[in-house]
Write a protein that holds these residues in place. Structure first.
Motif, short mmCIF file in Angstrom:
data_model
loop_
_atom_site.label_atom_id
_atom_site.label_comp_id
_atom_site.label_asym_id
_atom_site.label_seq_id
_atom_site.Cartn_x
_atom_site.Cartn_y
_atom_site.Cartn_z
N ALA A 221 0.83 -1.21 0.00
CA ALA A 221 0.00 0.00 0.00
C ALA A 221 0.87 1.26 0.00
CB ALA A 221 -0.93 -0.01 1.21
N LEU A 222 1.98 1.22 0.73
CA LEU A 222 2.92 2.34 0.73
C LEU A 222 3.47 2.60 -0.67
CD1 LEU A 222 5.04 1.80 3.97
CD2 LEU A 222 3.63 3.79 3.44
N LEU A 223 3.84 1.51 -1.35
CA LEU A 223 4.39 1.64 -2.70
C LEU A 223 3.34 2.19 -3.66
CD1 LEU A 223 6.51 1.20 -4.87
CD2 LEU A 223 5.85 -1.22 -4.95
N ALA A 224 2.14 1.61 -3.63
CA ALA A 224 1.07 2.07 -4.52
C ALA A 224 0.70 3.52 -4.21
CB ALA A 224 -0.15 1.17 -4.39
N GLY A 225 0.62 3.85 -2.93
CA GLY A 225 0.29 5.22 -2.54
C GLY A 225 1.34 6.22 -2.99
N SER A 226 2.61 5.81 -2.94
CA SER A 226 3.69 6.69 -3.39
C SER A 226 3.58 6.97 -4.88
CB SER A 226 5.04 6.04 -3.08
OG SER A 226 5.22 5.88 -1.69
N MET A 227 3.20 5.97 -5.66
CA MET A 227 3.03 6.15 -7.10
C MET A 227 1.92 7.15 -7.40
SD MET A 227 5.30 4.00 -8.26
CE MET A 227 4.93 3.53 -9.93
N ILE B 198 4.20 -8.96 -2.70
CA ILE B 198 3.30 -7.86 -3.05
C ILE B 198 4.04 -6.87 -3.95
CG2 ILE B 198 1.86 -6.00 -2.18
CD1 ILE B 198 0.84 -8.75 -1.44
N THR B 199 5.27 -6.52 -3.58
CA THR B 199 6.08 -5.62 -4.40
C THR B 199 6.38 -6.25 -5.75
OG1 THR B 199 7.12 -4.82 -2.37
CG2 THR B 199 8.22 -4.28 -4.44
N LEU B 200 6.67 -7.53 -5.74
CA LEU B 200 6.92 -8.25 -6.99
C LEU B 200 5.71 -8.17 -7.91
CD1 LEU B 200 8.74 -10.26 -8.63
CD2 LEU B 200 7.56 -12.09 -7.42
#
Length: 404
Positions: free
Chosen positions: A64-70, A110-112
């Motif tokens: 969620a952090l990664l998607a939110g950052s995008m 999840i990141t993958l």
């Protein structure tokens, strides 16, 4: 060739040395800092024995952090450009930087998955019209190439972190695969693609430098925390750590009628003789030997016991979820293991014995100090009875005469 080089330099100057690119770069660094700190805090709570649901929750939060950052990067760029998508490679490079960085930092499924699906979720890249384009074979080949790179990074993260050449090579290949994918839907010239690839490498260099500095800071924090909470000589938790947690332990278990809490205090019999006869270095080794033996056995036997060095040759073990009677066979095991594991140091065989005092938290205890004082008095009763004994709830036992 000289003309292409000049075009690349001109493109970098025109498109990246300006206020918008500076803001995007700073936002990217800020997001990566947030991701790193939060991830660091989450991951350090996990280990191989952590329950599956906890690992899943942690990885979902990281995803969620990664998607939110995008999303934040995209919205930031749109605000800076009043909703237009001109010079979109600014935030595209920033997003690619975060995607690749997340692969190195998080390395979870999840990141993958996000990295694998991102080419289909990206701006215009899911356009069905690409299937009718003469460039669609380039998309297919580049995507397969990107998948190979992503899986290689996923499985070889540790080796890549230690090799600048491998790191840089994979970074260039990752960026090249992505920009060819984007070229299918957007008409970029070769010079523009090279320009964007060079800036992507620069972005990653900046991020890697910042990440390295953050890691040094976080490692320094861990070192300081360990120095405050762990005994320098033995490596186990110290009195400061016990004092800091004692009130919390009391508050938790004093209100749990069906969940007992017990404390054991022990010290090394005739410890002063080790120092007097063999020197303080031998005494230090005895302390390490006893603490490591006890800590290892508490862990291997899954006793839920937590050991602290209280001071000098005195140690405390907190048993969560066990009453005093349940602690008795555990303590016998600990003592017998220590008895059958003599210390060999400087050519000498040193047999070490210990004395114990044990009690459980009672409803009448007004605080942690009441439990502590009672256990302390039981320990002295064992010592006054001749040592190498244990006193549990004011009843003294001779180890050599006890059975489990």
């Amino acid at each position: 060739m000289e003309g292409i080089t000049l075009n690349i330099l001109k493109g970098i100057t025109d498109n990246y040395i300006n206020l918008t690119s500076t803001i995007i770069t700073l936002v990217t660094i800020g997001l990566i800092t947030v991701i790193t700190i939060i991830t660091y805090g989450l991951e350090r709570r996990l280990n191989d024995k952590s329950p599956f649901y906890l690992k899943l929750f942690t990885h979902l939060v990281e995803g969620a952090l990664l998607a939110g950052s995008m999303i934040i990067l995209q919205q930031t760029f749109h605000v800076l450009n009043n909703g237009a998508v001109n010079n979109g490679w600014l935030y595209a490079n920033a997003q690619l930087t975060i995607l690749l960085y997340a692969m190195y930092l998080l390395r979870n499924k999840i990141t993958l998955l996000i990295n694998l699906l991102m080419p289909f979720a990206y701006h215009h890249s899911s356009n069905i019209e690409r299937l009718g384009s003469s460039r669609w074979p380039f998309f297919l080949i580049s995507y397969i190439f990107l998948v190979i790179i992503i899986f290689y990074i996923y499985w070889q993260t540790n080796s890549l972190k230690d090799s600048t050449i491998k790191y840089l090579t994979l970074q260039i290949l990752y960026g090249a695969a992505w920009w060819i994918l984007l070229w299918v839907d957007h008409s970029f010239s070769i010079s523009n693609i090279l320009n964007m690839l060079v800036v992507f490498v620069i972005y990653m260099a900046i991020i890697r430098y910042c990440e390295h500095k953050m890691q040094l800071t976080l490692n320094g924090y861990d070192t300081l925390k360990k120095a405050v909470n762990y005994d320098e000589l033995t490596g186990i938790r110290n009195r400061s750590n016990l004092d800091k947690n004692s009130q919390e332990i009391y508050e938790q278990y004093s209100h749990e009628d069906n969940v007992p809490l017990s404390m054991a205090m022990f010290d090394i019999d005739h410890f002063k003789l080790f120092n007097d006869q063999y020197g303080h270095s031998t005494g230090d080794e005895v302390l390490r030997h006893v603490s490591h033996t006890m800590e290892r056995e508490l862990y291997l036997k899954k006793t839920h016991g937590q050991i602290f060095r209280f001071g000098g040759e005195e140690f405390i073990i907190i048993f969560r979820g066990k009453n005093a009677d349940e602690c008795k066979p555990i303590i016998i095991d600990l003592r017998n293991t220590l008895l059958h594991s003599p210390l060999f140091f400087n050519g000498k065989k040193l047999n070490v014995s210990v004395s114990f005092g044990v009690s459980e938290l009672k409803p009448t205890d007004s605080g942690f100090a009441d439990l502590f004082n009672r256990v302390d008095s039981y320990l002295y009763k064992s010592k006054n009875a001749g040592r190498n004994k244990m006193t549990i709830e004011n009843v003294t036992y001779n180890f050599d005469e006890t059975t489990k």
